[in-house]
Design a protein around this motif. Structure first.
Motif, mmCIF file in Angstrom:
data_model
loop_
_atom_site.group_PDB
_atom_site.id
_atom_site.type_symbol
_atom_site.label_atom_id
_atom_site.label_comp_id
_atom_site.label_asym_id
_atom_site.label_seq_id
_atom_site.Cartn_x
_atom_site.Cartn_y
_atom_site.Cartn_z
ATOM 1 N N THR A 1 4.560 8.656 -3.569
ATOM 2 C CA THR A 1 5.166 7.599 -4.382
ATOM 3 C C THR A 1 5.875 6.517 -3.560
ATOM 4 O O THR A 1 6.524 5.640 -4.137
ATOM 5 C CB THR A 1 6.161 8.201 -5.395
ATOM 6 N N LEU A 2 5.762 6.581 -2.244
ATOM 7 C CA LEU A 2 6.401 5.588 -1.376
ATOM 8 C C LEU A 2 5.389 4.488 -1.053
ATOM 9 O O LEU A 2 4.304 4.766 -0.544
ATOM 10 C CB LEU A 2 6.902 6.233 -0.079
ATOM 11 N N TYR A 3 5.775 3.264 -1.350
ATOM 12 C CA TYR A 3 4.921 2.105 -1.094
ATOM 13 C C TYR A 3 5.617 1.182 -0.110
ATOM 14 O O TYR A 3 6.845 1.085 -0.099
ATOM 15 C CB TYR A 3 4.630 1.353 -2.404
ATOM 16 N N ARG B 1 0.835 -1.199 0.000
ATOM 17 C CA ARG B 1 0.000 0.000 0.000
ATOM 18 C C ARG B 1 0.869 1.247 0.000
ATOM 19 O O ARG B 1 2.081 1.172 0.242
ATOM 20 C CB ARG B 1 -0.909 -0.002 1.222
ATOM 21 N N LEU B 2 0.214 2.374 -0.264
ATOM 22 C CA LEU B 2 0.903 3.654 -0.116
ATOM 23 C C LEU B 2 1.335 3.807 1.334
ATOM 24 O O LEU B 2 0.586 3.449 2.253
ATOM 25 C CB LEU B 2 -0.027 4.812 -0.481
ATOM 26 N N ALA B 3 2.515 4.330 1.533
ATOM 27 C CA ALA B 3 3.022 4.527 2.884
ATOM 28 C C ALA B 3 2.302 5.683 3.569
ATOM 29 O O ALA B 3 1.774 6.587 2.912
ATOM 30 C CB ALA B 3 4.522 4.801 2.839
ATOM 31 N N LYS B 4 2.316 5.616 4.884
ATOM 32 C CA LYS B 4 1.777 6.683 5.732
ATOM 33 C C LYS B 4 2.925 7.229 6.580
ATOM 34 O O LYS B 4 3.957 6.562 6.745
ATOM 35 C CB LYS B 4 0.678 6.139 6.648
ATOM 36 N N THR B 5 2.723 8.381 7.153
ATOM 37 C CA THR B 5 3.747 8.985 8.009
ATOM 38 C C THR B 5 4.198 8.019 9.091
ATOM 39 O O THR B 5 5.392 7.933 9.408
ATOM 40 C CB THR B 5 3.221 10.295 8.631
#
Length: 174
Positions: A52-54, A3-7
């Protein structure tokens, strides 16, 4: 799950970067990155900010990460690609990492499959990636996953690291 990364994922991504750096420093892994230079937390933060970080998460833990976008670095223009494509038809994977304590579990392959699916859904026709010539493990994995090495670019500085032989690879979207 990829998934898309979160903080909240940044500490885990940074921890993977640091494990890779520590193993490289100890001589038990050869990637060619440089501790304190690349990749660092800011690498992940910038990609997070750009969307754009997964990350690959399993049982609430982050085991892999990658940056996926359509940005082809200037060095990409220094090789003759086998699959001609407009920039909008190319998806690039940058900074693929897997927790080195979890190697051999198929996480990199899962990330590549996700990357391929994402490219297909975006209407891209080719995947492109680079790695350092001395990263023999990554090169072998990419070969197994049907990537073709199309050239090696000698760089003076790449991602802040000097004297890199950058292997350029591509594969048509499946």
């Amino acid at each position: 799950m990829i998934r898309l990364a979160k903080t909240a994922d940044l500490d885990s991504v940074e921890a993977i970067y640091n494990k890779i750096h520590a193993k490289e420093k100890a001589g038990t892994l050869t990637v060619g990155w440089a501790e304190g230079i690349y990749p660092v937390r800011k690498t992940a933060e910038d990609a997070l900010d750009a969307g754009t970080l997964y990350v690959l998460e399993e049982d609430g833990k982050i085991y892999a990460s990658a940056i996926l976008n359509q940005y082809q670095l200037p060095e990409y223009k220094m090789v003759t690609w086998k699959t001609p494509a407009e920039d909008s038809e190319v998806l690039v994977m940058h900074t693929l990492t897997v927790d080195p304590d979890q190697s051999g579990k198929g996480y990199a392959k899962q990330m590549i499959s996700f990357y391929d699916k994402m490219a297909r859904e975006a209407g891209c026709k080719v995947l492109r990636i680079d790695t350092q010539a001395k990263n023999v493990n990554a090169r072998a994995m990419y070969k197994k996953l049907n990537f073709t090495e199309v050239g090696i670019v000698d760089t003076t500085i790449f991602n802040g690291i000097s004297q890199i032989e950058l292997v350029m690879l591509e594969r048509p979207v499946l």
